[in-house]
Design a protein around this motif. Structure first.
Motif, PDB file in Angstrom:
ATOM      1  N   LEU A  78      -6.360  -0.875   7.523  1.00 58.38           N
ATOM      2  CA  LEU A  78      -6.469  -0.474   6.125  1.00 58.38           C
ATOM      3  C   LEU A  78      -7.008  -1.247   5.166  1.00 58.38           C
ATOM      4  O   LEU A  78      -7.456  -1.131   3.975  1.00 58.38           O
ATOM      5  CB  LEU A  78      -5.163   0.037   5.639  1.00 58.38           C
ATOM      6  N   MET A 103      -0.993   6.565   2.293  1.00 60.64           N
ATOM      7  CA  MET A 103      -2.317   5.852   2.675  1.00 60.64           C
ATOM      8  C   MET A 103      -2.524   5.775   4.158  1.00 60.64           C
ATOM      9  O   MET A 103      -3.400   6.248   4.850  1.00 60.64           O
ATOM     10  CB  MET A 103      -2.797   4.503   2.274  1.00 60.64           C
ATOM     11  N   THR A 140     -14.685   1.500   3.393  1.00 60.47           N
ATOM     12  CA  THR A 140     -14.644   2.689   2.474  1.00 60.47           C
ATOM     13  C   THR A 140     -15.461   3.081   1.518  1.00 60.47           C
ATOM     14  O   THR A 140     -15.232   3.945   0.686  1.00 60.47           O
ATOM     15  CB  THR A 140     -13.288   2.523   1.773  1.00 60.47           C
ATOM     16  N   ILE A 179       0.823  -1.083  -0.076  1.00 59.93           N
ATOM     17  CA  ILE A 179      -0.086   0.051   0.222  1.00 59.93           C
ATOM     18  C   ILE A 179       0.728   1.125  -0.116  1.00 59.93           C
ATOM     19  O   ILE A 179       1.992   1.279   0.713  1.00 59.93           O
ATOM     20  CB  ILE A 179      -0.771   0.102   1.190  1.00 59.93           C
ATOM     21  N   ALA A 192      -5.269   9.427  -1.421  1.00 60.03           N
ATOM     22  CA  ALA A 192      -5.450   8.828  -0.111  1.00 60.03           C
ATOM     23  C   ALA A 192      -6.056   9.525   0.910  1.00 60.03           C
ATOM     24  O   ALA A 192      -6.530   9.170   1.817  1.00 60.03           O
ATOM     25  CB  ALA A 192      -3.968   8.580   0.325  1.00 60.03           C
ATOM     26  N   ALA A 225      -9.808   2.323  -3.575  1.00 58.66           N
ATOM     27  CA  ALA A 225      -9.069   2.982  -4.537  1.00 58.66           C
ATOM     28  C   ALA A 225      -9.388   2.494  -5.877  1.00 58.66           C
ATOM     29  O   ALA A 225      -9.651   3.132  -6.926  1.00 58.66           O
ATOM     30  CB  ALA A 225      -7.515   2.615  -4.467  1.00 58.66           C
ATOM     31  N   ALA A 280      -4.298   0.172  -4.513  1.00 61.40           N
ATOM     32  CA  ALA A 280      -3.832   1.276  -3.608  1.00 61.40           C
ATOM     33  C   ALA A 280      -2.380   1.252  -3.348  1.00 61.40           C
ATOM     34  O   ALA A 280      -1.653   2.004  -2.644  1.00 61.40           O
ATOM     35  CB  ALA A 280      -4.307   0.806  -2.061  1.00 61.40           C
ATOM     36  N   LEU A 286      -1.430   5.234  -4.837  1.00 60.99           N
ATOM     37  CA  LEU A 286      -2.217   6.582  -4.574  1.00 60.99           C
ATOM     38  C   LEU A 286      -1.504   7.707  -4.765  1.00 60.99           C
ATOM     39  O   LEU A 286      -0.368   7.852  -4.190  1.00 60.99           O
ATOM     40  CB  LEU A 286      -2.916   6.380  -3.237  1.00 60.99           C
ATOM     41  N   ALA A 292      -8.445  -0.176   1.864  1.00 63.53           N
ATOM     42  CA  ALA A 292      -8.109   0.905   1.059  1.00 63.53           C
ATOM     43  C   ALA A 292      -7.931   0.442  -0.475  1.00 63.53           C
ATOM     44  O   ALA A 292      -8.136   1.353  -1.186  1.00 63.53           O
ATOM     45  CB  ALA A 292      -6.840   1.417   1.652  1.00 63.53           C
TER      46      ALA A 292
END
Length: 240
Positions: free
Chosen positions: A162, A77, A167, A73, A194, A178, A186, A189, A174
């Motif tokens: 995460l 983020m 989300t 990631i 983020a 994304a 992700a 990002l 995440a």
């Protein structure tokens, strides 16, 4: 004439004496059983991604998720999450006493309820418990927060957070966020992307990361600016 003597009725049988040792043994066994049952999933999820959470199971919109390790990631983020949710993430041991006290004072004055939960507390709730309030759930949340702080460490807590945080509607993590909002995973990002994902975390069913307006846009811009502060001041040092 009846001259028989009536005998008094026998007294009722005495209640069985209480056995305090028996109750102590029962409480001890119950406590040991609870600790063992709670330690097992915590130890397992230290190494294995949680397959599903209660929030996901009871989501009427279904669930879309795609696990991604913290090392994959984009670092911004995690910085955005720290900037938005928990600026002392790397320095506390699961609880931010100052934030909790501040939230209690705010809530006592009336108005919109504000929480003081850390990322560690939110992770404990999201993985092991259910949404909503109540003293029982808050007590269990505190217990699981202590366990994950002891057994997981900060990197694992952030990684799980995460990947299980909601989300969007029916969207968790995440990476899935994304893909939903920006059409890529992700791992790449931008700082703005983020920040926008972090901005919708408190109200993922009501806020959107695509062309946000009003408060969500302003909040996202504020988070984006604080990402640099998190990096410069080493507030994400525990994740490196």
């Amino acid at each position: 004439m009846d001259t028989s003597v009536q005998r008094p009725a026998p007294p009722p049988p005495a209640a069985a004496p209480r056995n305090p040792r028996r109750w102590r043994r029962l409480l001890l066994k119950t406590g040991i059983g609870f600790i063992a049952l709670s330690l097992l999933p915590v130890a397992l999820f230290r190494f294995v991604p949680p397959p599903v959470t209660l929030t996901m199971l009871f989501d009427s919109r279904g669930m879309t998720k795609d696990w991604m390790s913290l090392s994959e990631i984009d670092p911004d983020m995690a910085r955005a999450a720290i900037a938005a949710e928990d600026g002392k993430f790397c320095s506390h041991h699961g609880f931010d006493a100052l934030a909790i006290a501040k939230a209690m004072r705010h809530n006592a004055s009336g108005g919109k309820i504000r929480g003081g939960s850390t990322i560690s507390q939110q992770t404990a709730k999201n993985v092991f418990l259910w949404q909503g309030g109540g003293f029982v759930r808050k007590g269990l949340e505190a217990w699981f927060t202590v366990l994950i702080e002891m057994l997981w460490g900060k990197r694992r807590i952030m990684e799980v957070y995460l990947n299980v945080a909601e989300t969007g509607i029916g969207t968790y993590g995440a990476n899935a966020g994304a893909m939903r909002y920006f059409g890529h995973d992700a791992s790449r990002l931008t700082r703005t992307e983020a920040a926008r994902i972090a901005a919708i975390l408190p109200l993922p069913k009501k806020r959107g990361a695509i062309a946000p307006k009003g408060f969500t846009r302003r909040y996202g811009n504020s988070i984006a600016a604080r990402i640099g502060v998190v990096q410069r001041e080493g507030l994400d040092a525990c994740l490196r």
